[in-house]
Design an enzyme around this catalytic site. Structure first.
Site, PDB file in Angstrom:
ATOM      1  N   HIS A  23      33.910  35.426   4.743  1.00  0.00           N
ATOM      2  CA  HIS A  23      35.102  34.033   5.023  1.00  0.00           C
ATOM      3  C   HIS A  23      34.039  33.197   5.566  1.00  0.00           C
ATOM      4  O   HIS A  23      34.272  33.255   7.110  1.00  0.00           O
ATOM      5  CB  HIS A  23      35.818  34.584   6.011  1.00  0.00           C
ATOM      6  CG  HIS A  23      36.857  35.822   4.730  1.00  0.00           C
ATOM      7  ND1 HIS A  23      38.032  36.727   4.788  1.00  0.00           N
ATOM      8  CD2 HIS A  23      36.903  35.912   3.089  1.00  0.00           C
ATOM      9  CE1 HIS A  23      38.397  37.158   4.451  1.00  0.00           C
ATOM     10  NE2 HIS A  23      38.578  36.874   3.391  1.00  0.00           N
ATOM     11  N   HIS A  79      42.397  38.773  -8.655  1.00  0.00           N
ATOM     12  CA  HIS A  79      42.584  37.449  -7.263  1.00  0.00           C
ATOM     13  C   HIS A  79      41.484  37.211  -7.202  1.00  0.00           C
ATOM     14  O   HIS A  79      40.234  36.778  -8.285  1.00  0.00           O
ATOM     15  CB  HIS A  79      42.147  38.628  -5.790  1.00  0.00           C
ATOM     16  CG  HIS A  79      42.097  38.252  -4.858  1.00  0.00           C
ATOM     17  ND1 HIS A  79      42.907  36.622  -4.037  1.00  0.00           N
ATOM     18  CD2 HIS A  79      41.917  38.385  -4.112  1.00  0.00           C
ATOM     19  CE1 HIS A  79      42.299  35.916  -2.894  1.00  0.00           C
ATOM     20  NE2 HIS A  79      41.863  37.074  -2.907  1.00  0.00           N
ATOM     21  N   ASP A  83      34.405  35.796  -3.702  1.00  0.00           N
ATOM     22  CA  ASP A  83      33.719  37.406  -4.411  1.00  0.00           C
ATOM     23  C   ASP A  83      34.343  37.828  -5.191  1.00  0.00           C
ATOM     24  O   ASP A  83      33.576  39.049  -5.290  1.00  0.00           O
ATOM     25  CB  ASP A  83      33.895  37.932  -2.207  1.00  0.00           C
ATOM     26  CG  ASP A  83      35.827  37.694  -2.074  1.00  0.00           C
ATOM     27  OD1 ASP A  83      36.169  37.625  -2.158  1.00  0.00           O
ATOM     28  OD2 ASP A  83      35.873  38.955  -1.265  1.00  0.00           O
ATOM     29  N   HIS A 145      45.767  39.261   0.044  1.00  0.00           N
ATOM     30  CA  HIS A 145      45.994  38.831   1.560  1.00  0.00           C
ATOM     31  C   HIS A 145      45.920  37.299   0.565  1.00  0.00           C
ATOM     32  O   HIS A 145      46.401  36.702   1.314  1.00  0.00           O
ATOM     33  CB  HIS A 145      45.381  38.771   2.397  1.00  0.00           C
ATOM     34  CG  HIS A 145      43.267  39.084   1.611  1.00  0.00           C
ATOM     35  ND1 HIS A 145      43.195  37.755   2.476  1.00  0.00           N
ATOM     36  CD2 HIS A 145      42.765  38.532   0.976  1.00  0.00           C
ATOM     37  CE1 HIS A 145      42.030  37.549   2.890  1.00  0.00           C
ATOM     38  NE2 HIS A 145      41.394  38.331   1.288  1.00  0.00           N
ATOM     39  N   HIS A 225      36.302  45.679  -2.518  1.00  0.00           N
ATOM     40  CA  HIS A 225      34.982  46.444  -1.888  1.00  0.00           C
ATOM     41  C   HIS A 225      35.132  47.762  -1.150  1.00  0.00           C
ATOM     42  O   HIS A 225      36.093  48.663  -0.239  1.00  0.00           O
ATOM     43  CB  HIS A 225      35.826  45.858  -0.501  1.00  0.00           C
ATOM     44  CG  HIS A 225      35.675  43.704  -0.865  1.00  0.00           C
ATOM     45  ND1 HIS A 225      34.797  43.490  -1.095  1.00  0.00           N
ATOM     46  CD2 HIS A 225      36.247  42.623  -0.658  1.00  0.00           C
ATOM     47  CE1 HIS A 225      34.431  42.057  -1.221  1.00  0.00           C
ATOM     48  NE2 HIS A 225      35.744  41.958  -1.042  1.00  0.00           N
TER      49      HIS A 225
END
Length: 396
Positions: A23, A79, A83, A145, A225
């Site tokens: 991020h 999503h 990434d 998120h 992840h």
């Protein structure tokens, strides 16, 4: 190297051993990370997610070694964050008409990121995709998120592809939770939750309750992840339920910055007072100018109470404390107490300023704080120790 999870499912992601920040520079990843993508071969062939853009060409090249790209019938984008979606442009240059399944918000986000009008198929919770012996069930998970996030569940194999939820930034060649150091694993999972998912805790609880109400068997949880939860996979779900419920341990964390060590001496004396009042409590002291900010956030997450200290400089507090409080404000911690302290020379308004900021961050204020003039002498250090003892009483 591709790794088979089952006869039908293969991990086709990328382990990023060199990643140290994520991020931008907002999240430290000292143990690296992975970008997990999954290839399903049933009567239909499905790719779930891709990898970060720096590895897009490598990803597509390795995928070609595993399968003829034209055999891919569907792509699932759980999503759109880069990434996970970063290799989509490179992949869809090769197979441009392949349907991309995502939420309506996901389609908006992917268009905004890549400015391409791909063959989007938008889905909602409960909708399914028949791929042969198995079906894929889509479950929207907004704000876990990002607004576009969804989970994908594969029947027959009983696998939940959970994207960011239940993941960690943790590079390892061992795919499964029972093949890694579990103390490391849970530390990274806790750090991930504390720094990324804390503000969405009420949504975490609702989404988990919703998923559990489906009574779907779960053999594996495959996040995007870190490791795959294979042995007792629901253990991480149980842990999320605890973390989402205003989590705290019997810990008090003292966070401070200091110029000439006066505020540090106050912090150490206050810590002594806390230990004298309650020898069962864990006390941690962290210099915000020297410690990793994400580690500090993780310790705040663990704590039932915090104390924040800074000297008064130019009528304000030091910048490392200011930056940390901005992070804390956004994370919206619940049911934690706090107070402020600090040294000063000729003005001394920082303790009140910090007290006000801690209130804005949502902490229950234990008291009005404590300040010391210049460098504390033995008498003043004794006052700081007494303040620490009293602080324990104020948070009970």
């Amino acid at each position: 190297m591709m790794k088979k999870l089952t006869d039908k499912v293969t991990w086709v992601g990328k382990v990023d051993w060199e990643l140290k920040n994520f991020h931008g520079h907002e999240y430290s990843t000292r143990k690296g990370s992975s970008y997990n993508a999954y290839l399903i071969r049933d009567k239909k062939t499905v790719l779930i997610d891709t990898v970060w853009q720096p590895y897009d060409k490598e990803f597509v090249t390795r995928l070609k070694e595993e399968i003829d790209l034209n055999e891919i019938d569907y792509i699932i984008a759980n999503h759109g964050e880069v990434d996970h979606s970063g290799a989509l442009p490179e992949l869809l240059r090769e197979i441009p008409d392949t349907p991309v399944y995502c939420t309506a918000k996901g389609a908006q986000l992917l268009k905004a990121h890549y400015h391409k009008d791909w063959n989007f198929v938008t889905v909602k919770t409960g909708e399914t995709l028949d791929i042969g012996e198995s079906k894929l069930i889509f479950i929207e998970a907004p704000m876990l998120h990002w607004p576009d996030t969804m989970f994908t569940y594969m029947t027959g194999e009983n696998i939940l592809f959970s994207n960011d939820a239940f993941g960690q930034h943790y590079a390892t060649e061992s795919l499964y939770n029972d093949m890694v150091d579990n103390s490391e694993l849970y530390e990274e999972a806790l750090k991930y939750y504390a720094n990324i998912l804390t503000p969405f805790s009420s949504l975490v609880t609702k989404k988990i309750d919703e998923i559990l109400s489906f009574n779907l068997p779960v053999t594996m949880i495959c996040p995007s992840h870190g490791i795959i939860w294979k042995k007792d996979p629901l253990q991480i779900v149980d842990q999320y339920i605890r973390w989402a419920d205003a989590y705290q341990e019997n810990q008090i964390t003292i966070i401070y910055d200091t110029m000439w060590n006066a505020t540090r001496k106050m912090a150490e004396a206050i810590a002594d007072g806390i230990r004298q009042a309650d020898n069962s409590v864990t006390v941690k002291l962290l210099n915000s100018a020297k410690e990793d900010k994400n580690d500090i956030i993780t310790e705040i997450f663990r704590s039932k109470a915090i104390l924040v200290g800074s000297p008064t400089v130019n009528n304000g507090y030091l910048h490392s404390i200011g930056g940390l409080l901005e992070m804390v404000k956004g994370l919206k911690f619940k049911k934690k107490s706090a107070a402020a302290f600090g040294s000063y020379g000729w003005s001394g308004e920082v303790v009140k300023q910090l007290t006000d900021e801690l209130g804005k961050c949502g902490f229950k204020l234990a008291d009005e704080g404590h300040r010391s003039l210049w460098v504390p002498d033995e008498k003043e250090l004794a006052n700081c120790t007494e303040y620490g003892r009293q602080f324990v009483g104020h948070i009970k």
